[in-house]
Write a protein that holds these residues in place. Structure first.
Motif, PDB file in Angstrom:
ATOM      1  N   ALA B  32       0.814  -1.212   0.120  1.00 29.45           N
ATOM      2  CA  ALA B  32      -0.137   0.241  -0.075  1.00 29.45           C
ATOM      3  C   ALA B  32       0.881   1.226  -0.039  1.00 29.45           C
ATOM      4  O   ALA B  32       0.477   2.303  -0.508  1.00 29.45           O
ATOM      5  CB  ALA B  32      -1.053  -0.235   1.245  1.00 29.45           C
ATOM      6  N   GLU B  33       1.979   1.130   0.521  1.00 30.92           N
ATOM      7  CA  GLU B  33       2.840   2.170   0.968  1.00 30.92           C
ATOM      8  C   GLU B  33       3.590   2.609  -0.655  1.00 30.92           C
ATOM      9  O   GLU B  33       3.421   3.684  -0.981  1.00 30.92           O
ATOM     10  CB  GLU B  33       3.941   1.834   1.695  1.00 30.92           C
ATOM     11  N   SER B  34       3.981   1.536  -1.378  1.00 26.04           N
ATOM     12  CA  SER B  34       4.313   1.705  -2.864  1.00 26.04           C
ATOM     13  C   SER B  34       3.440   2.300  -3.669  1.00 26.04           C
ATOM     14  O   SER B  34       3.823   2.866  -4.624  1.00 26.04           O
ATOM     15  CB  SER B  34       4.817   0.306  -3.197  1.00 26.04           C
ATOM     16  N   MET B  35       2.056   2.176  -3.372  1.00 25.41           N
ATOM     17  CA  MET B  35       0.812   2.697  -4.001  1.00 25.41           C
ATOM     18  C   MET B  35       0.780   4.082  -3.765  1.00 25.41           C
ATOM     19  O   MET B  35      -0.678   4.557  -4.116  1.00 25.41           O
ATOM     20  CB  MET B  35      -0.266   1.610  -4.291  1.00 25.41           C
ATOM     21  N   SER B  36       1.186   4.503  -2.554  1.00 27.43           N
ATOM     22  CA  SER B  36       0.947   5.935  -2.202  1.00 27.43           C
ATOM     23  C   SER B  36      -0.356   6.062  -1.238  1.00 27.43           C
ATOM     24  O   SER B  36      -1.033   7.139  -1.368  1.00 27.43           O
ATOM     25  CB  SER B  36       1.139   6.972  -3.056  1.00 27.43           C
ATOM     26  N   PHE B  37      -0.846   4.940  -0.571  1.00 27.38           N
ATOM     27  CA  PHE B  37      -1.851   5.147   0.344  1.00 27.38           C
ATOM     28  C   PHE B  37      -1.550   6.069   1.340  1.00 27.38           C
ATOM     29  O   PHE B  37      -0.350   6.109   1.576  1.00 27.38           O
ATOM     30  CB  PHE B  37      -2.536   3.679   0.674  1.00 27.38           C
ATOM     31  N   SER B  38      -2.424   6.601   2.181  1.00 26.53           N
ATOM     32  CA  SER B  38      -2.170   7.531   2.940  1.00 26.53           C
ATOM     33  C   SER B  38      -1.840   6.522   4.545  1.00 26.53           C
ATOM     34  O   SER B  38      -2.265   5.169   4.291  1.00 26.53           O
ATOM     35  CB  SER B  38      -3.344   8.159   3.590  1.00 26.53           C
ATOM     36  N   GLU B  39      -1.361   7.030   5.503  1.00 26.55           N
ATOM     37  CA  GLU B  39      -0.853   6.154   6.555  1.00 26.55           C
ATOM     38  C   GLU B  39      -2.221   5.708   7.046  1.00 26.55           C
ATOM     39  O   GLU B  39      -2.327   4.515   7.752  1.00 26.55           O
ATOM     40  CB  GLU B  39      -0.228   7.356   7.565  1.00 26.55           C
ATOM     41  N   GLU B  40      -3.105   6.510   7.358  1.00 29.87           N
ATOM     42  CA  GLU B  40      -4.489   6.216   7.882  1.00 29.87           C
ATOM     43  C   GLU B  40      -5.069   5.048   7.059  1.00 29.87           C
ATOM     44  O   GLU B  40      -5.624   4.097   7.809  1.00 29.87           O
ATOM     45  CB  GLU B  40      -5.378   7.363   7.761  1.00 29.87           C
ATOM     46  N   GLN B  41      -5.128   5.182   5.708  1.00 32.46           N
ATOM     47  CA  GLN B  41      -5.536   3.934   4.695  1.00 32.46           C
ATOM     48  C   GLN B  41      -4.960   2.767   5.006  1.00 32.46           C
ATOM     49  O   GLN B  41      -5.476   1.838   5.105  1.00 32.46           O
ATOM     50  CB  GLN B  41      -5.684   4.607   3.384  1.00 32.46           C
ATOM     51  N   ILE B  42      -3.521   3.003   5.349  1.00 29.33           N
ATOM     52  CA  ILE B  42      -2.847   1.681   5.508  1.00 29.33           C
ATOM     53  C   ILE B  42      -3.511   1.162   6.547  1.00 29.33           C
ATOM     54  O   ILE B  42      -3.345  -0.330   6.771  1.00 29.33           O
ATOM     55  CB  ILE B  42      -1.410   2.140   5.519  1.00 29.33           C
ATOM     56  N   GLU B  43      -3.355   1.795   7.724  1.00 31.68           N
ATOM     57  CA  GLU B  43      -4.149   1.253   9.102  1.00 31.68           C
ATOM     58  C   GLU B  43      -5.254   0.305   8.627  1.00 31.68           C
ATOM     59  O   GLU B  43      -5.561  -0.570   9.235  1.00 31.68           O
ATOM     60  CB  GLU B  43      -4.076   2.386  10.262  1.00 31.68           C
ATOM     61  N   GLU B  44      -6.292   1.214   7.947  1.00 29.43           N
ATOM     62  CA  GLU B  44      -7.416   0.630   7.860  1.00 29.43           C
ATOM     63  C   GLU B  44      -7.284  -0.763   7.005  1.00 29.43           C
ATOM     64  O   GLU B  44      -7.798  -1.694   7.147  1.00 29.43           O
ATOM     65  CB  GLU B  44      -8.322   1.464   6.971  1.00 29.43           C
ATOM     66  N   ILE B  45      -6.430  -0.813   6.047  1.00 27.17           N
ATOM     67  CA  ILE B  45      -6.035  -2.202   5.412  1.00 27.17           C
ATOM     68  C   ILE B  45      -5.689  -3.070   6.302  1.00 27.17           C
ATOM     69  O   ILE B  45      -5.945  -4.333   6.197  1.00 27.17           O
ATOM     70  CB  ILE B  45      -5.150  -2.068   4.254  1.00 27.17           C
ATOM     71  N   GLN B  46      -4.679  -2.828   7.082  1.00 27.06           N
ATOM     72  CA  GLN B  46      -4.018  -3.591   7.937  1.00 27.06           C
ATOM     73  C   GLN B  46      -5.049  -4.186   9.081  1.00 27.06           C
ATOM     74  O   GLN B  46      -5.146  -5.441   9.204  1.00 27.06           O
ATOM     75  CB  GLN B  46      -2.931  -2.887   8.640  1.00 27.06           C
ATOM     76  N   VAL B  47      -6.002  -3.431   9.479  1.00 26.85           N
ATOM     77  CA  VAL B  47      -6.959  -4.048  10.600  1.00 26.85           C
ATOM     78  C   VAL B  47      -7.995  -4.675   9.756  1.00 26.85           C
ATOM     79  O   VAL B  47      -8.033  -6.084  10.354  1.00 26.85           O
ATOM     80  CB  VAL B  47      -7.676  -2.852  11.347  1.00 26.85           C
ATOM     81  N   ALA B  48      -8.260  -4.704   8.645  1.00 23.75           N
ATOM     82  CA  ALA B  48      -9.287  -5.401   7.931  1.00 23.75           C
ATOM     83  C   ALA B  48      -8.757  -6.737   7.655  1.00 23.75           C
ATOM     84  O   ALA B  48      -9.123  -7.735   7.673  1.00 23.75           O
ATOM     85  CB  ALA B  48      -9.725  -4.649   6.416  1.00 23.75           C
ATOM     86  N   LEU B  49      -7.463  -6.771   7.043  1.00 24.47           N
ATOM     87  CA  LEU B  49      -6.779  -8.043   6.836  1.00 24.47           C
ATOM     88  C   LEU B  49      -6.490  -8.852   8.114  1.00 24.47           C
ATOM     89  O   LEU B  49      -6.579 -10.229   7.983  1.00 24.47           O
ATOM     90  CB  LEU B  49      -5.178  -7.449   6.334  1.00 24.47           C
ATOM     91  N   ILE B  50      -6.119  -8.305   9.144  1.00 21.52           N
ATOM     92  CA  ILE B  50      -5.645  -8.863  10.493  1.00 21.52           C
ATOM     93  C   ILE B  50      -7.324  -9.604  10.870  1.00 21.52           C
ATOM     94  O   ILE B  50      -7.511 -10.734  11.270  1.00 21.52           O
ATOM     95  CB  ILE B  50      -5.400  -7.954  11.577  1.00 21.52           C
ATOM     96  N   GLU B  51      -8.449  -9.009  10.684  1.00 22.16           N
ATOM     97  CA  GLU B  51      -9.528  -9.351  11.076  1.00 22.16           C
ATOM     98  C   GLU B  51     -10.008 -10.767  10.294  1.00 22.16           C
ATOM     99  O   GLU B  51     -10.556 -11.739  10.568  1.00 22.16           O
ATOM    100  CB  GLU B  51     -10.710  -8.335  11.028  1.00 22.16           C
ATOM    101  N   SER B  52      -9.631 -10.741   8.809  1.00 21.46           N
ATOM    102  CA  SER B  52      -9.999 -11.620   8.037  1.00 21.46           C
ATOM    103  C   SER B  52      -9.096 -12.889   8.387  1.00 21.46           C
ATOM    104  O   SER B  52      -9.714 -14.085   8.318  1.00 21.46           O
ATOM    105  CB  SER B  52      -9.765 -11.435   6.593  1.00 21.46           C
ATOM    106  N   CYS B  53      -7.801 -12.568   8.668  1.00 20.56           N
ATOM    107  CA  CYS B  53      -7.083 -13.720   8.748  1.00 20.56           C
ATOM    108  C   CYS B  53      -7.519 -14.397  10.338  1.00 20.56           C
ATOM    109  O   CYS B  53      -7.417 -15.701  10.170  1.00 20.56           O
ATOM    110  CB  CYS B  53      -5.459 -13.445   8.950  1.00 20.56           C
TER     111      CYS B  53
END
Ligand SMILES: Nc1ncnc2c1ncn2[C@@H]1O[C@H](COP(=O)(O)OP(=O)(O)OP(=O)(O)O)[C@@H](O)[C@H]1O
Ligand SMILES: [Mg+2]
Lengths: 114, 144
Positions: B32-53
């Motif tokens: 996500a960082e390589s795609m220039s997502f914001s820090e907040e968006q990256i945290e949202e992505i991480q939380v969603a992935l953690i919950e799915s896993c």
């Protein structure tokens, strides 16, 4: 990285602060809950949980935070959170945690608002 | 191990072991960082992935004890597919895991939040689940 499990406690006369560091999952959550319940047993009814050094929390970690809120409520106590990221705060509000616990930007404000 | 399977996809397999969801979240952060997502968006992505896993870890009963995560870099955003080969569930009438203690306030229930959190943090979520397992597809859009 953020996975060093750690809890710092700063107990004052009127209140105590528990500061977590690292991923708040079931393991760190259980550790935190044990420390919080010990403080409650000792008679503390005003607790601050500082999540500044916790970048990520999972739903199991949050369920343990809710247990701490409930334990304090049984003693008519108060839990104030501080150091939440915007996403964490949004999640806490969605889960109605903000209704039963305080959310403050920093530790000083959290302590001043019991 | 993460292996690039085409020039816009990354594939990761993790074992259902404590903290392995962080491997999925870390990799998401790098992409996500390589795609220039914001820090907040990256945290949202991480939380969603953690919950799915952790849902796959906790609920799937998958015999191979593995979760496969596909990261798809699209021009309009980042897509994730989280798959397990477990028992599956029906998203409409899912059963919530109960804790030993009853909830003091029903609106602040202790469990049954993961999927709601995922929906709140991602732009689209699609769950395919059956007797051969579960795949959650989710997209974080690049906001303009
Ligand atoms: N990968 C999966 N395989 C099988 N069942 C699943 C899977 N993911 C979710 N479920 C089912 O959906 C229910 C709801 O999931 P959700 O994440 O919302 O809540 P939870 O995991 O029970 O609690 P929480 O996420 O708050 O810790 C689960 O209890 C489970 O029955
Ligand atoms: Mg869950």
């Amino acid at each position: 990285m953020a996975n060093k499990l750690d809890i710092q406690i700063r107990a004052e006369r009127q209140y105590a602060v528990l500061e977590t560091a690292g991923y708040l999952n079931d393991a760190l959550g259980e550790k935190l809950s044990k420390k919080a319940l010990e403080l409650i047993e000792k008679g503390y009814t005003q607790l601050v949980i500082n999540l500044d050094k916790t970048a990520l929390i999972n739903s199991i970690g949050i369920s343990i935070l809710i247990e701490i809120i409930e334990a304090l409520e049984e003693r008519e106590g108060t839990l104030n959170f501080c150091g939440l990221s915007a996403t964490q705060e949004r999640t806490f509000r969605m889960m109605a945690i903000a209704k039963y616990a305080g959310i403050f930007p920093d530790e000083k404000t959290a302590i001043a608002n019991f | 191990m993460a292996t690039t399977i085409s020039n816009d996809q990354v594939l990761l397999t993790i074992p259902m072991r404590p903290d392995m969801e962080l491997a999925a979240a870390q990799l998401a952060s790098v992409i996500a960082e390589s795609m220039s997502f914001s820090e907040e968006q990256i945290e949202e992505i991480q939380v969603a992935l953690i919950e799915s896993c952790i849902n796959a870890f906790e609920h799937s009963q998958s015999p191979d004890r593995q979760v496969i995560i596909k990261y798809i870099m699209r021009t309009d955003g980042l897509e994730f597919e989280i798959s397990d080969q477990g028992v599956g569930f029906s998203p409409e009438n899912r059963t919530q895991r109960r804790t030993s203690k009853p909830d003091l306030h029903p609106e602040m229930r202790k469990r049954g939040w993961g999927l709601e959190i995922i929906h709140a943090l991602m732009d689209s979520v699609d769950i395919m689940s059956g007797e051969n397992g579960t795949t959650i597809s989710m997209v974080k859009s690049k906001t303009v």
